[in-house]
Design a protein around this motif. Sequence first.
Motif, PDB file in Angstrom:
ATOM      1  N   GLN A  28       0.833  -1.205   0.000  1.00 28.67           N
ATOM      2  CA  GLN A  28       0.000   0.000   0.000  1.00 28.67           C
ATOM      3  C   GLN A  28       0.866   1.253   0.000  1.00 28.67           C
TER       4      GLN A  28
ATOM      5  N   LEU B  29       0.858   4.034  -2.924  1.00 23.69           N
ATOM      6  CA  LEU B  29       0.504   5.411  -2.589  1.00 23.69           C
ATOM      7  C   LEU B  29       1.588   6.387  -3.034  1.00 23.69           C
TER       8      LEU B  29
ATOM      9  N   ILE C  36      -9.638   1.409  -1.157  1.00 24.43           N
ATOM     10  CA  ILE C  36      -9.016   2.219  -0.094  1.00 24.43           C
ATOM     11  C   ILE C  36      -7.821   2.994  -0.641  1.00 24.43           C
TER      12      ILE C  36
ATOM     13  N   HIS D 256      -8.913   5.790  -3.123  1.00 30.22           N
ATOM     14  CA  HIS D 256      -9.486   6.921  -2.387  1.00 30.22           C
ATOM     15  C   HIS D 256      -8.397   7.737  -1.701  1.00 30.22           C
ATOM     16  N   LYS D 257      -7.428   7.047  -1.123  1.00 28.39           N
ATOM     17  CA  LYS D 257      -6.344   7.755  -0.418  1.00 28.39           C
ATOM     18  C   LYS D 257      -5.508   8.576  -1.399  1.00 28.39           C
TER      19      LYS D 257
ATOM     20  N   ASP E 146      -5.316  12.619  -1.121  1.00 25.98           N
ATOM     21  CA  ASP E 146      -4.023  13.314  -0.991  1.00 25.98           C
ATOM     22  C   ASP E 146      -3.847  14.339  -2.102  1.00 25.98           C
TER      23      ASP E 146
ATOM     24  N   GLU F 112     -12.086  13.190   7.403  1.00 25.69           N
ATOM     25  CA  GLU F 112     -11.379  13.618   6.190  1.00 25.69           C
ATOM     26  C   GLU F 112     -11.623  15.092   5.896  1.00 25.69           C
TER      27      GLU F 112
END
Length: 291
Positions: A26, A30, A58, A61-62, A66, A280
Amino acid sequence: MLKEQELNALISLLDDPDETVYQEIQTKLLSLGHDVIPLLENAWENSFDPILQQRIEIIIHKIQFDNIEGQLVNWVRRDQGNLLKGILLVARYQYPDMDESKIIKQVEQIKQDVWLELNNNLTALEKVRVINHILFDVHGFGGNTTNYHAPQNSYINNVMESKKGNPLSLSILYLIIAQDLSIPIYGVNLPEHFVLAYVDEESQFPVYGESPNKVLFYINPFSKGAVFSSKEIDAFLKQLKLPLEQNYYEPCPNTDIIKRVLRNLILAYEKLGYPAKVKELENLLTVLSNA
């Protein structure tokens, strides 16, 4: 950037039962940012593994979240004069794949329709009547009185599609149209309501931090552009048992407007019971405040 084959191999390991392995993958994905999203989406579509799909969701979305954080910082530092860009960034939080060009085109059409009705001989009130007619009569925008607190009222794409909004979203649309046409209308951060101020075009002063006597009159887009004076603000504040503070009568910066949109969304999602979204959005509010 890793090769596509290597990335696909990495993505295929996301369903590893070892949490440490998953966290390492992950973190790596990312770090690759937005460019890896198409491969993640393709892997999701071609998988029947619910764990893999959930983990992909997940990560996507992250990455998108960001990206919004970073763009909000850039907006504050370099482009906060562009209110449309700011409100589009907020909408992308909930609708990352929305068609921004469609919204921009709709705004441009409204602006053109207003421009065609304007001329240099019009008074301030007459200019406001033109905007009111085009926005509320011709294009049919109005206040969402049946679902006032819904988060959808704060997302510009929903407002443009449904033609319904809350006081803040309708004011933002009104502001974007007016300011793009060099009409000196600005937002006023009134407690529990949001209105607009038409500023004296002849006065040479900074937009923010001046006394309210520079304001010719106020506008309430939620009431189809009704015009009123500072006396109504006096009465409104007294009704709320609040002090008659100067900042309640003055134009506010675009950053304050976007902060208020985020606060409205936080309250809406708190009422609906979405703690993850609340957290968030609070992070976005902090980023905006510290930029």
